[in-house]
Design an enzyme around this catalytic site. Structure first.
Site, PDB file in Angstrom:
ATOM      1  N   CYS A  42      -3.221  -9.525  -2.618  1.00  0.00           N
ATOM      2  CA  CYS A  42      -4.215  -8.538  -3.016  1.00  0.00           C
ATOM      3  C   CYS A  42      -3.881  -8.124  -4.439  1.00  0.00           C
ATOM      4  O   CYS A  42      -2.988  -8.687  -5.062  1.00  0.00           O
ATOM      5  CB  CYS A  42      -4.197  -7.342  -2.061  1.00  0.00           C
ATOM      6  SG  CYS A  42      -2.704  -6.399  -2.197  1.00  0.00           S
ATOM      7  N   ARG A  79       2.025 -10.293  -1.165  1.00  0.00           N
ATOM      8  CA  ARG A  79       1.987  -9.729   0.187  1.00  0.00           C
ATOM      9  C   ARG A  79       2.223 -10.783   1.278  1.00  0.00           C
ATOM     10  O   ARG A  79       1.445 -10.952   2.195  1.00  0.00           O
ATOM     11  CB  ARG A  79       0.667  -8.994   0.436  1.00  0.00           C
ATOM     12  CG  ARG A  79       0.212  -8.056  -0.658  1.00  0.00           C
ATOM     13  CD  ARG A  79       1.103  -6.853  -0.868  1.00  0.00           C
ATOM     14  NE  ARG A  79       1.139  -5.944   0.241  1.00  0.00           N
ATOM     15  CZ  ARG A  79       0.232  -5.009   0.478  1.00  0.00           C
ATOM     16  NH1 ARG A  79      -0.787  -4.905  -0.319  1.00  0.00           N
ATOM     17  NH2 ARG A  79       0.331  -4.203   1.510  1.00  0.00           N
ATOM     18  N   LYS A  89      -3.737   6.835   7.573  1.00  0.00           N
ATOM     19  CA  LYS A  89      -4.314   5.485   7.732  1.00  0.00           C
ATOM     20  C   LYS A  89      -3.216   4.512   8.161  1.00  0.00           C
ATOM     21  O   LYS A  89      -3.411   3.701   9.062  1.00  0.00           O
ATOM     22  CB  LYS A  89      -4.911   5.044   6.402  1.00  0.00           C
ATOM     23  CG  LYS A  89      -5.088   3.544   6.259  1.00  0.00           C
ATOM     24  CD  LYS A  89      -5.653   3.129   4.925  1.00  0.00           C
ATOM     25  CE  LYS A  89      -4.638   2.890   3.859  1.00  0.00           C
ATOM     26  NZ  LYS A  89      -4.013   1.562   3.837  1.00  0.00           N
ATOM     27  N   ASN A  90      -2.049   4.619   7.535  1.00  0.00           N
ATOM     28  CA  ASN A  90      -0.986   3.621   7.791  1.00  0.00           C
ATOM     29  C   ASN A  90      -0.196   3.871   9.063  1.00  0.00           C
ATOM     30  O   ASN A  90       0.685   3.098   9.411  1.00  0.00           O
ATOM     31  CB  ASN A  90      -0.057   3.513   6.574  1.00  0.00           C
ATOM     32  CG  ASN A  90      -0.769   2.849   5.400  1.00  0.00           C
ATOM     33  OD1 ASN A  90      -1.876   2.309   5.562  1.00  0.00           O
ATOM     34  ND2 ASN A  90      -0.164   2.908   4.230  1.00  0.00           N
ATOM     35  N   ASP A 100       3.511   4.127  -2.895  1.00  0.00           N
ATOM     36  CA  ASP A 100       2.099   4.526  -2.765  1.00  0.00           C
ATOM     37  C   ASP A 100       1.770   5.798  -3.530  1.00  0.00           C
ATOM     38  O   ASP A 100       0.611   6.199  -3.580  1.00  0.00           O
ATOM     39  CB  ASP A 100       1.734   4.724  -1.282  1.00  0.00           C
ATOM     40  CG  ASP A 100       1.702   3.406  -0.555  1.00  0.00           C
ATOM     41  OD1 ASP A 100       1.589   3.412   0.677  1.00  0.00           O
ATOM     42  OD2 ASP A 100       1.818   2.355  -1.214  1.00  0.00           O
ATOM     43  N   ARG A 110     -11.206   3.085   1.178  1.00  0.00           N
ATOM     44  CA  ARG A 110     -10.377   2.393   2.187  1.00  0.00           C
ATOM     45  C   ARG A 110      -9.336   3.339   2.776  1.00  0.00           C
ATOM     46  O   ARG A 110      -8.916   3.182   3.915  1.00  0.00           O
ATOM     47  CB  ARG A 110      -9.643   1.204   1.541  1.00  0.00           C
ATOM     48  CG  ARG A 110     -10.530   0.082   1.132  1.00  0.00           C
ATOM     49  CD  ARG A 110      -9.734  -1.133   0.757  1.00  0.00           C
ATOM     50  NE  ARG A 110      -8.806  -1.509   1.838  1.00  0.00           N
ATOM     51  CZ  ARG A 110      -8.071  -2.625   1.813  1.00  0.00           C
ATOM     52  NH1 ARG A 110      -8.139  -3.438   0.784  1.00  0.00           N
ATOM     53  NH2 ARG A 110      -7.261  -2.923   2.808  1.00  0.00           N
TER      54      ARG A 110
HETATM   55  C1  EPZ Z   1       2.890  -1.131   3.866  1.00  0.00           C
HETATM   56  O1  EPZ Z   1       2.506  -2.401   3.383  1.00  0.00           O
HETATM   57  C2  EPZ Z   1       1.734  -0.202   3.545  1.00  0.00           C
HETATM   58  N1  EPZ Z   1       0.533  -0.660   4.248  1.00  0.00           N
HETATM   59  C3  EPZ Z   1       1.498  -0.184   2.036  1.00  0.00           C
HETATM   60  O2  EPZ Z   1       0.466   0.771   1.778  1.00  0.00           O
HETATM   61  C4  EPZ Z   1       2.767   0.279   1.349  1.00  0.00           C
HETATM   62  O3  EPZ Z   1       2.576   0.222  -0.055  1.00  0.00           O
HETATM   63  C5  EPZ Z   1       3.934  -0.648   1.754  1.00  0.00           C
HETATM   64  O4  EPZ Z   1       4.067  -0.673   3.185  1.00  0.00           O
HETATM   65  C6  EPZ Z   1       5.262  -0.182   1.161  1.00  0.00           C
HETATM   66  O5  EPZ Z   1       5.541   1.115   1.576  1.00  0.00           O
HETATM   67  C7  EPZ Z   1       0.399  -0.374   5.565  1.00  0.00           C
HETATM   68  O6  EPZ Z   1       1.254   0.234   6.184  1.00  0.00           O
HETATM   69  C8  EPZ Z   1      -0.861  -0.843   6.226  1.00  0.00           C
HETATM   70  P1  EPZ Z   1       5.981  -4.179   3.013  1.00  0.00           P
HETATM   71  P2  EPZ Z   1       3.361  -3.703   3.806  1.00  0.00           P
HETATM   72  O7  EPZ Z   1       5.937  -5.271   4.025  1.00  0.00           O
HETATM   73  O8  EPZ Z   1       3.977  -3.510   5.130  1.00  0.00           O
HETATM   74  C9  EPZ Z   1       7.691  -7.932   0.730  1.00  0.00           C
HETATM   75  C10 EPZ Z   1      -1.479   1.593   0.851  1.00  0.00           C
HETATM   76  O9  EPZ Z   1      -1.625   1.916  -0.318  1.00  0.00           O
HETATM   77  N2  EPZ Z   1       7.505  -8.661   1.998  1.00  0.00           N
HETATM   78  O10 EPZ Z   1       6.826  -2.990   3.301  1.00  0.00           O
HETATM   79  O11 EPZ Z   1       2.501  -4.887   3.590  1.00  0.00           O
HETATM   80  C11 EPZ Z   1       6.382  -7.474   0.116  1.00  0.00           C
HETATM   81  O12 EPZ Z   1       5.824  -8.505  -0.667  1.00  0.00           O
HETATM   82  C12 EPZ Z   1      -0.752   0.311   1.192  1.00  0.00           C
HETATM   83  O13 EPZ Z   1      -1.824   2.294   1.846  1.00  0.00           O
HETATM   84  C13 EPZ Z   1       7.935  -9.991   2.084  1.00  0.00           C
HETATM   85  O14 EPZ Z   1       8.456 -10.551   1.123  1.00  0.00           O
HETATM   86  O15 EPZ Z   1       4.509  -3.697   2.720  1.00  0.00           O
HETATM   87  C14 EPZ Z   1       6.809  -6.290  -0.709  1.00  0.00           C
HETATM   88  O16 EPZ Z   1       7.307  -6.734  -1.953  1.00  0.00           O
HETATM   89  C15 EPZ Z   1      -0.582  -0.556  -0.018  1.00  0.00           C
HETATM   90  N3  EPZ Z   1       7.743 -10.659   3.249  1.00  0.00           N
HETATM   91  C16 EPZ Z   1       7.945  -5.674   0.098  1.00  0.00           C
HETATM   92  O17 EPZ Z   1       8.379  -6.705   0.987  1.00  0.00           O
HETATM   93  C17 EPZ Z   1       7.175 -10.066   4.353  1.00  0.00           C
HETATM   94  O18 EPZ Z   1       7.050 -10.734   5.409  1.00  0.00           O
HETATM   95  C18 EPZ Z   1       7.534  -4.467   0.924  1.00  0.00           C
HETATM   96  O19 EPZ Z   1       6.357  -4.827   1.613  1.00  0.00           O
HETATM   97  C19 EPZ Z   1       6.761  -8.728   4.245  1.00  0.00           C
HETATM   98  C20 EPZ Z   1       6.946  -8.039   3.061  1.00  0.00           C
END
Ligand code: EPZ
Length: 426
Positions: A120, A125, A22-23, A308, A400
């Protein structure tokens, strides 16, 4: 509201097939925005988030076909005209990964309007790092009435150093950089396999990318990208979930159509717990006589133990002898499964970012509530070994990201059925 009914006690035996990631599919579908040519993506999972992405692209003027026949699991996307480069709140609020259209829209159309994605269940996020990168590439960013607008006649290559490692932030800016004027360097970039998958697809469209899968990615912008036909990676988190299903149920399960190389941290951790794993080229055989040893886990970015998989591992830890300390370093609120596991008889204490699990605790069936995608998976795993019949409510969360999980698990001996309509059946 869909429910699952699961009767515990059956060891899982046989072969279970993993679907496409999915990702990977979500950024790759967004990448179709970067060209007016036709893009065909194969091994697309039949999950709710993909349906949401289809609606999102169509709302912007794209033509999207999505088929799941036996031979298919394929989507064909053509963004010849982007009549409305806007990701509307009604869609963004159901899937925050909608922010992945931001970079491609600015790069292709010179303008993008994306509803500010709310948080969420697992955390705030934010997408501040996505916006900071686009500004560094020359985009003008404004925000009003709950929408972010990014504009640029043409993005220019930039040196971007991420304050935090962000998966979709890396993907968003990687896509934007492919059409920027000049070279971009993305430093402290995410190394997840989904980033590498996206980079491979973009390269097949004519993008010039080096270093995907490392912490420094270099991109030479080009003026146009052409269409492609590309096959998505298998879903490493679905595969990891099924490996734990085989282990927790004391079964003998062959997890097929996966890429074991993407699961090294999970494989090593489960071997530490005493699970017997035979790793093949595209499959992993899981055997466990149910004698599991406790082991600590700390979630970190790839190639470390994935956040995850944290909830799923916690379900297994309740069945392991000893104390496991599980530390969640990526998201601030990713222990929503703890209260439900506790109601099933687990012994778990949360203190800030750490949860201490004492096992082995016999679990008893209960009525439980799904709260987010991976917490739902954790509850299904717990229900597989709980004594009695567990009722899981709000399973739309699990739909999802898992394709027909109840059918796949039933196919290897689990006593699980869905009450309510089946997602994807017309
Ligand atoms: C991706 O989310 C995945 N989703 C998530 O999978 C996964 O848990 C996550 O990466 C971590 O591996 C998709 O790929 C669609 P991040 P993402 O940006 O990109 C902070 C699932 O279960 N951050 O790597 O949204 C954020 O708050 C989902 O399939 C900022 O502060 O995660 C977090 O603490 C859930 N500012 C950390 O970084 C930003 O602009 C990592 O988030 C972006 C992120």
């Amino acid at each position: 509201m869909d429910k699952f009914v699961v009767r515990g006690g059956n060891p899982l035996l046989g072969t279970i097939k993993v679907s496409g990631a999915k990702n990977s599919a979500l950024p790759c579908m967004a990448a179709a925005i970067l060209t007016e040519d036709e893009v065909i993506l194969e091994n697309i999972p039949q999950v709710r988030d993909i349906e949401t992405e289809r609606k999102l692209l169509e709302s912007m003027g794209a033509e999207v076909e999505l088929g799941y026949g036996r031979a298919q699991h394929r989507t064909t996307i053509q963004c010849s005209v982007l009549s409305d480069p806007e990701a509307k709140y009604e869609i963004v609020k159901t899937m925050r990964a909608s922010s992945l259209v931001l970079g491609p829209l600015v790069a292709r159309a010179g303008i993008a309007r994306v509803a500010v994605p709310g948080g969420c269940a697992i955390g705030g996020r934010p997408i501040d790092l996505h916006l900071k990168g686009l500004e560094a590439m020359g985009a003008t960013i404004t925000q009003d009435h709950g929408y972010i607008e990014a504009k640029a006649d043409r993005l220019k290559g930039a040196h971007i150093l991420f304050d935090k490692i962000t998966v979709t932030g890396t993907e968003d800016l990687l896509m934007a950089a492919t059409l920027a004027d000049g070279e971009s360097v993305l430093e402290n970039a995410a190394q997840e396999p989904e980033v590498t998958d996206l980079a491979a697809m973009l390269t097949s469209m004519g993008a010039q990318i080096e270093g995907a899968g490392t912490s420094t990615i270099r991109v030479k912008g080009v003026s146009k990208l052409h269409g492609t036909r590309y096959r998505i990676n298998p879903d490493r988190i679905e595969a990891g979930t099924f490996i734990i299903a085989g282990a927790i149920s004391g079964g003998d399960l062959n997890v097929d159509c996966c890429n074991p190389h993407h699961l090294e941290a999970v494989i090593m951790k489960l071997q530490e717990c005493g699970v017997r794993l035979d790793v093949g080229k595209e499959s992993i055989r899981v055997r466990s006589e149910g004698k599991l040893q406790a082991a600590d886990v700390s979630t970190v970015e790839y190639p470390g133990f994935p956040t995850d998989m944290q909830a799923q591992y916690m379900a297994l830890a309740t069945q392991a002898k000893g104390t496991s300390v599980i530390t969640e370093n990526i998201f601030e609120n990713r222990f929503m499964h703890v209260s439900e596991l506790t109601r099933m008889g687990a012994n778990i204490k949360v203190d800030g970012r750490s949860a201490t699990v004492r096992g082995k605790s016999p679990l008893s069936a209960a009525a439980v509530m799904c709260s987010d995608l991976r917490a739902s998976a954790s509850l299904v795993l717990a229900a597989l070994v709980a004594d009695g019949e567990t009722i899981l409510d709000r399973v739309y969360h699990i739909d999802r990201g898992y394709e027909r999980i109840e059918e796949k698990l039933r196919g290897v001996g689990a006593q699980i059925r869905r009450m309510g309509e089946v997602f994807g059946k017309r």
